[in-house]
Design a protein around this motif. Structure first.
Motif, PDB file in Angstrom:
ATOM      1  N   UNK A  11      45.318 -32.324  84.333  1.00 26.34           N
ATOM      2  CA  UNK A  11      45.580 -33.768  84.400  1.00 26.34           C
ATOM      3  C   UNK A  11      44.869 -34.347  85.619  1.00 26.34           C
ATOM      4  N   UNK A  13      43.428 -38.108  87.640  1.00 28.73           N
ATOM      5  CA  UNK A  13      43.492 -39.567  87.790  1.00 28.73           C
ATOM      6  C   UNK A  13      42.154 -40.033  88.380  1.00 28.73           C
ATOM      7  N   UNK A  14      41.870 -41.337  88.358  1.00 29.53           N
ATOM      8  CA  UNK A  14      40.606 -41.795  88.928  1.00 29.53           C
ATOM      9  C   UNK A  14      40.426 -41.290  90.364  1.00 29.53           C
ATOM     10  N   UNK A  42      42.185 -41.854  83.784  1.00 33.34           N
ATOM     11  CA  UNK A  42      43.319 -40.953  83.747  1.00 33.34           C
ATOM     12  C   UNK A  42      43.262 -40.151  82.451  1.00 33.34           C
ATOM     13  N   UNK A  44      42.723 -35.790  80.728  1.00 35.25           N
ATOM     14  CA  UNK A  44      42.647 -34.346  80.932  1.00 35.25           C
ATOM     15  C   UNK A  44      41.192 -33.908  80.951  1.00 35.25           C
ATOM     16  N   UNK A  59      43.793 -40.280  78.515  1.00 34.56           N
ATOM     17  CA  UNK A  59      45.184 -40.386  78.069  1.00 34.56           C
ATOM     18  C   UNK A  59      45.626 -41.841  78.100  1.00 34.56           C
ATOM     19  N   UNK A  60      44.777 -42.684  78.652  1.00 32.99           N
ATOM     20  CA  UNK A  60      45.065 -44.112  78.687  1.00 32.99           C
ATOM     21  C   UNK A  60      44.328 -44.777  77.532  1.00 32.99           C
ATOM     22  N   UNK A  61      44.546 -46.066  77.374  1.00 32.56           N
ATOM     23  CA  UNK A  61      43.834 -46.861  76.382  1.00 32.56           C
ATOM     24  C   UNK A  61      42.329 -46.729  76.616  1.00 32.56           C
TER      25      UNK A  61
ATOM     26  N   UNK B 148      44.318 -48.703  86.448  1.00 35.60           N
ATOM     27  CA  UNK B 148      44.176 -47.341  85.921  1.00 35.60           C
ATOM     28  C   UNK B 148      44.913 -47.224  84.594  1.00 35.60           C
ATOM     29  N   UNK B 149      46.056 -47.876  84.496  1.00 33.40           N
ATOM     30  CA  UNK B 149      46.847 -47.840  83.256  1.00 33.40           C
ATOM     31  C   UNK B 149      46.125 -48.559  82.125  1.00 33.40           C
ATOM     32  N   UNK B 230      49.313 -41.238  92.419  1.00 36.85           N
ATOM     33  CA  UNK B 230      48.910 -40.219  91.430  1.00 36.85           C
ATOM     34  C   UNK B 230      50.128 -39.696  90.689  1.00 36.85           C
ATOM     35  N   UNK B 233      51.253 -42.093  87.959  1.00 33.26           N
ATOM     36  CA  UNK B 233      50.427 -42.020  86.744  1.00 33.26           C
ATOM     37  C   UNK B 233      50.783 -40.772  85.947  1.00 33.26           C
ATOM     38  N   UNK B 234      50.935 -39.686  86.663  1.00 35.25           N
ATOM     39  CA  UNK B 234      51.266 -38.420  86.022  1.00 35.25           C
ATOM     40  C   UNK B 234      52.610 -38.532  85.319  1.00 35.25           C
ATOM     41  N   UNK B 237      52.199 -40.386  81.948  1.00 31.35           N
ATOM     42  CA  UNK B 237      51.454 -39.788  80.852  1.00 31.35           C
ATOM     43  C   UNK B 237      51.956 -38.400  80.474  1.00 31.35           C
ATOM     44  N   UNK B 238      52.490 -37.663  81.420  1.00 29.69           N
ATOM     45  CA  UNK B 238      53.053 -36.356  81.062  1.00 29.69           C
ATOM     46  C   UNK B 238      54.348 -36.565  80.283  1.00 29.69           C
ATOM     47  N   UNK B 241      53.729 -37.388  76.681  1.00 30.88           N
ATOM     48  CA  UNK B 241      53.311 -36.235  75.899  1.00 30.88           C
ATOM     49  C   UNK B 241      54.525 -35.404  75.477  1.00 30.88           C
TER      50      UNK B 241
END
Lengths: 191, 246
Positions: A11, A13-14, A42, A44, A59-61, B148-149, B230, B233-234, B237-238, B241
């Motif tokens: 995983x 992130x930017x 963001x 994998x 994992x984002x849009x 980022x989202x 970070x 964000x994790x 998204x984790x 999942x």
């Protein structure tokens, strides 16, 4: 992130460091700066050891944006004698945030000669087109292909959905006959 | 209005009015993707600050003449809700809000790959629900998470933190009282991978040595905030999942 090379499926992130350019070529979702490869979204990591390529699976849009060559779907906003204005809402299969406008000129409608734009599409129709240029601040579109053109048309008199008969469409509600430049999969597209 | 100073801001043990030590941040809570209708969103609670950020875009620019032919236009609106402060604030944009919108936009711009989306706009809406000092830094921290989202490609997340001088002591992450009654406040935004400072403002008076110490102190604060971003964000998204798995 430690100095050792990143593993696939991690995983990120930017701004996360993925490796150096001697190890990997930067693929989609990554960027290289001063010899180091970083993630820009963001997601994998995906490491292709065969081609020595690292990319990030989002994992984002996914941000979609019309480019020259992309197929877009849009609604006809306005038709004039030589041009039609489209409100693009989909690029490929992905819906976009908000919309973009595109222009379809009569010379790009089909490989042959087209006399009248009103026989190509009408206001409210849904059309599939290809972006051929992004010069002069607008997307120029083309429908000169079998699978491009109107995918859903509406009667200009009563607004009813038009079923297709050849190049012509006959309104099932008011019997008006209209002409369109239709795509090969007219009426079968999922919006 | 007479200035009432009932309590000292820092006691003799170096403990501040909210019980923190001089080099400690306020507790931070970050959440990502909490709005359904925006393309990206984030929420931050830093001490008593409560800030909501929404992002739209990239989308077509209106009015069209503002479009930039080789990159995206970043637009930002920092706004304080009328109920965000003790005395009702007029909802109209004030001089201060315009300034903060501008500096936040300029602090984020170097982190975003604006070249990828020519002739589009990326719009950022920052809504301060409750303010308690250091809102521009908290807004920036949340805004970079919202971007980022939204899946907008970025060089890195931007972390921001303030440091200041209160009753002769240098302190990290000032709250409202310390900001108003202290001597100086210095907000800093920092991009970790570039090791670049993209926002540096100051009000009040400090000596040159103190200034240097404050900048370093604020960057240390940013270094503490960055892993929290970070983590946020994790967490989103984790968690998503795992929900799918079940």
């Amino acid at each position: 992130m430690p100095e050792s090379r990143a593993k696939s499926g991690q995983f990120v992130t930017p701004g996360d460091r993925l490796g150096v350019i001697e190890e990997f070529t930067p693929g989609p979702g990554t960027y290289a700066e001063q010899g180091t490869v970083y993630s820009e979204i963001t997601g994998r990591t995906l490491i292709d050891m065969l081609n020595k390529k690292v990319s990030v699976y989002p994992m984002v849009r996914v941000v979609v944006f019309p480019k020259v060559g992309s197929t877009v779907l849009g609604q006809v906003q306005d038709v004039q004698s030589r041009t039609a204005r489209l409100r693009i809402s989909k690029v490929g299969e992905n819906a976009i945030a908000g919309f973009f406008s595109g222009i379809l000129h009569i010379s790009d409608v089909s490989p042959g000669f087209v006399e009248n734009m009103f026989e190509v599409c009408k206001k409210g129709d849904l059309m599939r087109a290809k972006v051929i240029s992004d010069k002069n601040r607008v997307f120029h579109l083309s429908t000169a292909d079998k699978n491009l053109g109107v995918v859903y048309a509406f009667c200009s008199r009563c607004g009813h959905l038009l079923p297709l008969k050849g190049q012509r469409a006959r309104c099932s509600s008011c019997d008006k006959i209209e002409k369109r430049k239709v795509a090969s999969d007219y009426g079968e597209v999922e919006i | 209005m007479p200035k009432k100073k009932t309590k000292k801001l820092i006691d003799k043990n170096g403990v501040r009015i909210d019980g923190r030590e001089l080099n400690k941040l306020r507790p931070i809570k970050l959440e990502v993707g909490i709005l359904d209708n925006a393309d990206g969103s984030a929420y931050i609670e830093q001490g008593k600050n409560k800030i909501l950020v929404g992002v739209y875009g990239p989308k077509e620019v209106h009015p069209k003449h503002l479009a930039i032919s080789d990159r995206a236009l970043l637009r930002c609106r920092y706004h304080m809700a009328p109920f965000s402060v003790q005395e009702r604030k007029s909802p109209a944009p004030s001089r201060r809000e315009r300034e903060l919108s501008k500096v936040i936009k300029e602090a984020l711009q170097p982190a975003i790959f604006v070249k990828y989306y020519p002739r589009t706009s990326i719009e950022l809406f920052i809504e301060v629900l409750q303010a308690d000092g250091g809102t521009r830094c908290a807004s920036l921290t949340a805004a970079s998470l919202a971007l980022a989202d939204a899946g907008i490609p970025m060089r890195d997340l931007v972390a921001a933190c303030a440091a200041g001088k209160v009753e002769g002591h240098l302190a990290l992450d000032l709250n409202d009282t310390e900001d108003k009654e202290g001597e100086a406040d210095l907000p800093v935004a920092w991009i970790p991978t570039l090791n670049a400072v993209t926002l540096l403002q100051m009000d009040g008076k400090v000596t040159l040595e103190e200034f240097e110490q404050l900048v370093n102190m604020a960057i240390e604060g940013c270094k503490q905030i960055y892993p929290l971003q970070k983590e946020a964000l994790k967490a989103k998204y984790i968690a998503v999942k795992e929900e799918v798995k079940e």
